[in-house]
Design a protein around this motif. Structure first.
Motif, PDB file in Angstrom:
ATOM      1  N   LEU A 138       6.287   1.155  -3.988  1.00  0.00           N
ATOM      2  CA  LEU A 138       6.431   0.446  -5.253  1.00  0.00           C
ATOM      3  C   LEU A 138       7.481  -0.643  -5.087  1.00  0.00           C
ATOM      4  O   LEU A 138       8.185  -0.711  -4.071  1.00  0.00           O
ATOM      5  CB  LEU A 138       6.848   1.424  -6.356  1.00  0.00           C
ATOM      6  CG  LEU A 138       5.863   2.567  -6.652  1.00  0.00           C
ATOM      7  CD1 LEU A 138       6.536   3.622  -7.515  1.00  0.00           C
ATOM      8  CD2 LEU A 138       4.613   2.025  -7.320  1.00  0.00           C
TER       9      LEU A 138
ATOM     10  N   GLU B  92       0.804  -1.211   0.000  1.00  0.00           N
ATOM     11  CA  GLU B  92       0.000   0.000   0.000  1.00  0.00           C
ATOM     12  C   GLU B  92       0.841   1.268   0.000  1.00  0.00           C
ATOM     13  O   GLU B  92       0.363   2.329  -0.415  1.00  0.00           O
ATOM     14  CB  GLU B  92      -0.943   0.007   1.216  1.00  0.00           C
ATOM     15  CG  GLU B  92      -1.933  -1.142   1.255  1.00  0.00           C
ATOM     16  CD  GLU B  92      -2.990  -1.043   0.172  1.00  0.00           C
ATOM     17  OE1 GLU B  92      -3.253   0.084  -0.303  1.00  0.00           O
ATOM     18  OE2 GLU B  92      -3.549  -2.085  -0.226  1.00  0.00           O
ATOM     19  N   TYR B  93       2.083   1.196   0.468  1.00  0.00           N
ATOM     20  CA  TYR B  93       2.915   2.395   0.573  1.00  0.00           C
ATOM     21  C   TYR B  93       3.986   2.474  -0.503  1.00  0.00           C
ATOM     22  O   TYR B  93       4.303   3.562  -0.987  1.00  0.00           O
ATOM     23  CB  TYR B  93       3.604   2.436   1.947  1.00  0.00           C
ATOM     24  CG  TYR B  93       2.833   3.177   3.014  1.00  0.00           C
ATOM     25  CD1 TYR B  93       1.458   3.034   3.135  1.00  0.00           C
ATOM     26  CD2 TYR B  93       3.480   4.002   3.918  1.00  0.00           C
ATOM     27  CE1 TYR B  93       0.755   3.681   4.121  1.00  0.00           C
ATOM     28  CE2 TYR B  93       2.783   4.680   4.912  1.00  0.00           C
ATOM     29  CZ  TYR B  93       1.419   4.517   5.009  1.00  0.00           C
ATOM     30  OH  TYR B  93       0.715   5.173   5.987  1.00  0.00           O
TER      31      TYR B  93
ATOM     32  N   GLY C 249      -3.272  -5.130  -7.540  1.00  0.00           N
ATOM     33  CA  GLY C 249      -3.880  -3.904  -7.051  1.00  0.00           C
ATOM     34  C   GLY C 249      -5.386  -3.876  -7.107  1.00  0.00           C
ATOM     35  O   GLY C 249      -6.015  -2.882  -6.729  1.00  0.00           O
TER      36      GLY C 249
ATOM     37  N   ARG D 284       4.555   5.314  -3.271  1.00  0.00           N
ATOM     38  CA  ARG D 284       3.540   5.516  -4.301  1.00  0.00           C
ATOM     39  C   ARG D 284       3.171   7.002  -4.341  1.00  0.00           C
ATOM     40  O   ARG D 284       3.317   7.724  -3.350  1.00  0.00           O
ATOM     41  CB  ARG D 284       2.313   4.656  -4.010  1.00  0.00           C
ATOM     42  CG  ARG D 284       2.614   3.164  -4.081  1.00  0.00           C
ATOM     43  CD  ARG D 284       1.366   2.309  -3.949  1.00  0.00           C
ATOM     44  NE  ARG D 284       1.729   0.893  -4.018  1.00  0.00           N
ATOM     45  CZ  ARG D 284       1.904   0.209  -5.141  1.00  0.00           C
ATOM     46  NH1 ARG D 284       1.735   0.816  -6.308  1.00  0.00           N
ATOM     47  NH2 ARG D 284       2.247  -1.069  -5.118  1.00  0.00           N
TER      48      ARG D 284
END
Length: 846
Positions: free
Chosen positions: A28, A25-26, A169, A34
């Protein structure tokens, strides 16, 4: 603002390494933030690691002090599990959440239509969209509700879905919650804590607010009221203090402004649900249900339920009360239905599902059963029909079974099982030293809003370090996070406390206090005073057993030991043995006896009961009061890792007395004088009266030969020594001592003061004003008050020879007889849930 380098010592996430092959979620895959996360990381890096850690420690202290917990009060050793909140929120762009919201709205509409059909014409069964066996083998299908559509034509007012993100995703639905979705209160509390910790980041990231969701919820519940009542009485029906969601129930009731009730607080009269209050039986318009459907009515739904309301179902049928969610709504939250959702959506909405559900196979169908048996290694087997809060043991057993045993179990009763594909949830950092990675699931919430649904602009995020199925990870212990929906434009501040168009009549509330809550408050007051009385006797005893005063305390210690025995803090044998024989043994055993939870009269047991009652009525007391109760519970415990000695015990008792005084001070200065205060106050005053009478009997009957040290000790125990010395210095005389303890109307520790307060509070209790004369409790309170007011202290103190204490002793006998009768009279009239007692009062609020 410049971005801090990942290698910098100030970089908050410098140690974080996201796991491979899952969506993080944070970060790449290059370990770069991100795009939508960058502004947040800049904000917390500007704070710095040290300041971030300091703020986080403050949040953790707040969680502990306020006792945010996943479960309610359970028992002696099994305290509620603390809410494991994490400092780093989940961050989701608003546009992405718009897509999620559309999918949740679609599912909520779909499930509402499905419920209408299954409890109505059952077209889905006739056309073969859903197998009949799936419905009729489901224990959640309430046959008594068939063809009885709710008055508002809606089954699903609140809906929740557990979501996870796949490696690409994409969001997937893990499970649906339609019975009585929980978690929305925890999501709100997470928001309060994390936004206070990171106000700069919260503003800079333009986080959308949660309040609009709750405003819609209030409006929806208000509109559910039969006959469109403008100001309906809404109650939140809880499973009670032993429920794992009790904290959330109490929190939501207070936040939304609803009365928190249990099944025993409600009754049905003439097909109308009534709330049992001190003011009588008051009609209920809307029930915000947190119980399972089958638990709500033992008369029609489940005869084994001990927490429901008999006749509730019939009251719903007659249209006299509305329930959210409607009874029977839990039917469709089971995994067996998931396999049929695409077809259901096409038939009922003529749409494709906007968010996919994880692949499921109901074993009640031959083809699906064969597939499951051949692929057990890659599937997770669960009960086909969810029994909310009660099927955890079954899930655990299935997870531990060998493949052979699992096959045999499924074959024996295939329709009772469903298999689902394993899910690899997304990851995100958890704040620690160093940062760890955990797997994420979100619970999104929707509330009915007219013909559609309003989805909360946030969610309850849950994390676990293992990729177990979500239901298993919750029971093993999980973490939680706030969820921030990041707007592209500035966010308007919204609050439930803002003024609305409807005018509000000014009033002095309090008469609508449920009699169960009054009962708990009454006993909370009694336990508060009992703890204080026990602690003061204990402190005086321990201080005389140790230190300089020991050699000079042979006169007081026997009386104090007798007092401890009378209170039940020690065995009666200690009060019989000679002092030189008992003291060494008592010094060794007293700390153990004080903290002995198995003994109901130990001081620790009294504190436990104080904590239990406080946790039950926490929706009725202030946050500061609750924090004080928590400190009392946490502080009065034996020393860890070594034997508790008398010095430790004295320090703990001092702290306990101080915290009890703080509790009393907050109550007296901050609690409005409603019926809740009156019952707490009556409990305090009655218990303090009982303890004063016990002290008088122990210290003065018979009167000791050497009186001075004993007089000083009783004044110390009764917290009146300073007053006595200011008046009489060190001249200890029996008449003056008795006057201060019995008939001094200015001394808040005197018996007269307690009886005067009791009489005043009893006079304020609700009653039918047209009835002539006084009630039983009024007459007893007046008798007690007059018995002290008419006392001749000089006569009572004139012993005419050692041991002749007939006047005082007669009064003690009278008080010991009347105080229990007063307690019984109050309980019988106000605290016993009986119809006749409630018909004696006016409904007019006091």
């Amino acid at each position: 603002m410049s971005t801090t380098s990942p290698a910098s010592a100030n970089y908050v996430l410098r140690d974080y390494v996201p796991p491979e092959q899952v969506f993080d979620e944070y970060m790449l895959s290059t370990r770069q933030p991100r795009a939508h996360v960058q502004k947040f990381i800049q904000a917390i890096n500007h704070i710095g690691r040290d300041e971030f850690e300091s703020r986080w420690e403050q949040v953790q202290r707040s969680v502990q002090e306020n006792d945010f917990a996943y479960s309610g009060y359970i028992g002696d050793e099994d305290r509620p599990r603390p809410w494991e909140l994490d400092a780093l929120p989940v961050l989701i762009p608003a546009k992405e959440w718009d897509t999620v919201s559309e999918a949740l709205c679609q599912r909520a509409r779909l499930f509402d239509l499905t419920l209408k059909d299954l409890y109505g014409d059952q077209r889905l069964l006739k056309e073969g969209v859903i197998p009949s066996e799936l419905l009729y083998s489901h224990s959640g299908f309430q046959r008594g509700l068939h063809r009885h559509l709710p008055a508002d034509q809606a089954y699903l007012h609140f809906y929740a879905a557990d979501l996870a993100r796949s490696a690409d995703g994409q969001w997937w639905v893990l499970s649906d919650r339609t019975e009585a979705p929980s978690g929305v209160g925890f999501a709100l509390e997470n928001r309060v804590l994390v936004s206070r910790m990171l106000p700069e980041a919260f503003q800079q990231c333009q986080v959308e607010r949660l309040a609009p969701f709750f405003i819609t919820a209030q409006d929806t519940l208000r509109k559910l009221a039969p006959h469109h009542t403008e100001d309906p009485r809404v109650v939140l029906l809880s499973n009670g203090p032993a429920s794992k969601n009790y904290f959330e129930d109490a929190y939501l009731a207070r936040y939304l402004g609803y009365t928190l009730v249990e099944g025993g607080d409600l009754t049905v009269r003439n097909n109308q649900v009534m709330l049992k209050t001190l003011a009588g039986l008051l009609p209920v318009d809307v029930i915000f249900r947190r119980q399972n459907s089958r638990d709500c009515d033992p008369l029609e739904l489940d005869p084994h339920s001990a927490i429901g309301v008999s006749g509730l179902t019939e009251a719903v049928r007659e249209g006299n009360v509305a329930i959210a969610n409607s009874l029977g709504s839990g039917l469709i939250e089971s995994g067996a239905l998931m396999a049929f959702l695409p077809a259901l959506c096409k038939v009922l909405l003529d749409e494709e599902l906007k968010m996919p559900t994880i692949a499921s196979w109901w074993c009640g169908q031959p083809k699906e059963l064969q597939y499951v048996l051949e692929h057990l290694d890659t599937l997770i087997v669960e009960p086909a029909f969810r029994n909310r809060g009660k099927d955890g043991a079954t899930r655990d057993t299935l997870a531990k079974m060998s493949r052979k045993k699992l096959k045999e179990t499924i074959k024996a009763n295939p329709s009772q099982y469903v298999a689902r594909e394993k899910v690899y949830r997304s990851s995100m950092p958890v704040w620690d030293e160093p940062c760890k990675s955990a797997y994420l699931a979100l619970r999104g919430f929707a509330v009915a809003d007219g013909d559609s649904y309003d989805v909360m602009r946030g969610a309850l995020a849950r994390t676990s370090y293992a990729l177990d199925p979500l239901e298993l990870s919750i029971r093993k212990g999980e973490g939680s996070k706030d969820t921030w929906i990041l707007s592209e434009t500035p966010v308007e501040h919204v609050s439930l406390l803002e003024q609305h168009g409807r005018s509000t009549p000014i009033r002095r509330s309090g008469a609508e206090l449920p009699s169960r809550a009054a009962d708990n408050l009454y006993w909370l007051g009694r336990q508060l005073e009992r703890a204080g009385a026990y602690a003061r006797v204990l402190r005086s005893s321990v201080s005389r057993m140790s230190g300089e005063s020991r050699s000079a305390s042979d006169l007081e210690i026997p009386v104090l030991i007798r007092c401890l025995a009378e209170q039940g803090q020690i065995e009666p044998d200690y009060a019989i043995e000679k002092l030189h024989n008992q003291l060494p043994r008592l010094e060794a055993e007293l700390p153990k006896a004080v903290f002995d939870k198995s003994h109901p009269s130990s001081l620790r047991s009294v504190v436990d009961e104080l904590f239990r009652l406080g946790s039950i009525v926490r929706d009725r007391i202030s946050l500061d009061t609750w924090r004080t109760i928590r400190r009392i519970d946490k502080g009065f415990r034996p020393v860890r890792f070594r034997t508790t000695n008398l010095s430790d015990l004295l320090a703990s008792t001092d702290e306990l007395i101080t915290e009890l005084a703080a509790f009393t001070g907050i109550v007296m200065e901050s609690m409005t004088r409603t019926q809740a205060f009156r019952f707490l106050e009556m409990g305090r005053r009655l218990e303090r009266s009982v303890q004063i009478v016990s002290l008088l009997k122990t210290f003065f009957i018979p009167l000791p030969e050497v009186q001075g040290p004993v007089f000083e000790t009783v004044l110390e125990v009764s917290d009146s020594i300073m007053t006595y010395r200011s008046r009489y210095r060190s001249n200890l005389q029996l008449p003056a001592v008795l006057d201060l303890l019995l008939t001094d109307e200015t001394n808040p520790r005197s018996l007269l003061y307690q009886f005067a307060q009791l009489s005043a509070q009893v006079d304020q209790l609700p009653r039918k004003q047209t009835l002539p004369g006084y009630t039983l409790e009024q007459r007893i309170a007046m008798e007690l008050l007059h018995s002290v007011q008419l006392m001749d202290i000089e006569k009572a103190a004139d012993v005419h020879g050692l041991g002749n204490h007939q006047p005082l002793e007669q009064n003690i006998i009278f008080w010991e007889e009347k105080l229990p009768l007063l307690s019984e009279a109050i309980s019988h009239r106000y605290l016993i849930h009986a119809t006749h007692s409630h018909q004696l009062f006016d409904i007019t609020p006091q």
